[in-house]
Design a protein around this motif. Structure first.
Motif, PDB file in Angstrom:
ATOM      1  N   ARG A   2      -4.111  10.948 -11.262  1.00 25.93           N
ATOM      2  CA  ARG A   2      -4.609   9.877 -10.526  1.00 25.93           C
ATOM      3  C   ARG A   2      -5.460   9.040 -11.230  1.00 25.93           C
ATOM      4  O   ARG A   2      -5.640   7.287 -11.269  1.00 25.93           O
ATOM      5  N   ILE A  43      -3.203   1.251 -10.768  1.00 21.27           N
ATOM      6  CA  ILE A  43      -3.267   1.391  -9.861  1.00 21.27           C
ATOM      7  C   ILE A  43      -4.373   0.688  -9.531  1.00 21.27           C
ATOM      8  O   ILE A  43      -5.626   0.767 -10.195  1.00 21.27           O
ATOM      9  N   LYS A  44      -4.824   0.779  -8.418  1.00 22.97           N
ATOM     10  CA  LYS A  44      -6.243   0.484  -7.301  1.00 22.97           C
ATOM     11  C   LYS A  44      -6.392   1.064  -6.095  1.00 22.97           C
ATOM     12  O   LYS A  44      -5.235   1.421  -5.687  1.00 22.97           O
ATOM     13  N   LEU A  45      -7.574   1.789  -5.887  1.00 18.45           N
ATOM     14  CA  LEU A  45      -7.776   2.217  -4.545  1.00 18.45           C
ATOM     15  C   LEU A  45      -7.503   1.410  -3.597  1.00 18.45           C
ATOM     16  O   LEU A  45      -8.338   0.052  -3.717  1.00 18.45           O
ATOM     17  N   HIS A  46      -7.184   1.310  -2.355  1.00 19.12           N
ATOM     18  CA  HIS A  46      -7.812  -0.115  -0.980  1.00 19.12           C
ATOM     19  C   HIS A  46      -8.894   0.635  -0.814  1.00 19.12           C
ATOM     20  O   HIS A  46     -10.057   1.703  -0.918  1.00 19.12           O
ATOM     21  N   ARG A  69       0.873  -1.411   0.159  1.00 23.41           N
ATOM     22  CA  ARG A  69       0.098  -0.204   0.097  1.00 23.41           C
ATOM     23  C   ARG A  69       1.037   1.006  -0.035  1.00 23.41           C
ATOM     24  O   ARG A  69       1.885   1.556   0.724  1.00 23.41           O
ATOM     25  N   LYS A 123      -1.720  -2.686  -9.185  1.00 24.31           N
ATOM     26  CA  LYS A 123      -3.365  -3.641  -9.372  1.00 24.31           C
ATOM     27  C   LYS A 123      -2.401  -4.457  -9.795  1.00 24.31           C
ATOM     28  O   LYS A 123      -2.978  -5.326  -9.492  1.00 24.31           O
ATOM     29  N   ILE A 148      -2.280   7.880   0.742  1.00 24.60           N
ATOM     30  CA  ILE A 148      -2.791   8.707  -0.425  1.00 24.60           C
ATOM     31  C   ILE A 148      -1.954  10.090  -0.324  1.00 24.60           C
ATOM     32  O   ILE A 148      -1.584  10.968  -0.898  1.00 24.60           O
ATOM     33  N   ILE A 176      -5.818   5.100 -12.086  1.00 23.97           N
ATOM     34  CA  ILE A 176      -6.752   4.562 -12.124  1.00 23.97           C
ATOM     35  C   ILE A 176      -7.213   3.211 -13.913  1.00 23.97           C
ATOM     36  O   ILE A 176      -7.206   2.127 -13.718  1.00 23.97           O
ATOM     37  N   PHE A 208      -3.072   3.482  -2.261  1.00 23.39           N
ATOM     38  CA  PHE A 208      -3.023   2.933  -3.881  1.00 23.39           C
ATOM     39  C   PHE A 208      -2.367   2.309  -3.454  1.00 23.39           C
ATOM     40  O   PHE A 208      -1.282   1.571  -3.071  1.00 23.39           O
TER      41      PHE A 208
END
Length: 100
Positions: A62, A71-74, A37, A83, A40, A66, A80
């Motif tokens: 950002r 990347i992906k949001l936790h 992680r 991915k 942010i 995505i 972040f």
């Protein structure tokens, strides 16, 4: 006769999503990564305060990362995550090994 009013605005270096995303990837290489992680707050504060970018530019970069699947949001919303990790051990979009 006077000239019409001209407003001179400085070019914004991160106005294009590709440029903002590239800078965000550079910043990501410098962040501490805890269990995959990236915080942010550290990411956006570097981009907005140090680089003098706008919130809109941060959002463009950002969202591009995505959308591109880098990347992906936790699920908690404060981090972040990458991915996917490539088979060679490189972090997506960076060309850098995870241990670097």
């Amino acid at each position: 006769m006077s000239k019409p009013f001209e407003k001179h605005i400085k070019d914004r270096p991160y106005a294009k999503p590709e440029t903002a995303a590239a800078r965000l990837l550079e910043i990501a290489k410098t962040l501490r990564i805890d269990e995959g992680r990236m915080p942010i707050g550290e990411w956006n504060s570097t981009f907005i305060w140090k680089d003098k970018a706008s919130v809109e530019e941060y959002t463009l970069g950002r969202d591009k990362l995505i959308a591109d699947g880098i990347i992906k949001l936790h699920e908690c919303g404060g981090f972040f995550m990458w991915k996917d990790q490539t088979p060679e051990g490189e972090l997506p979009g960076t060309g850098q090994p995870h241990d670097a």
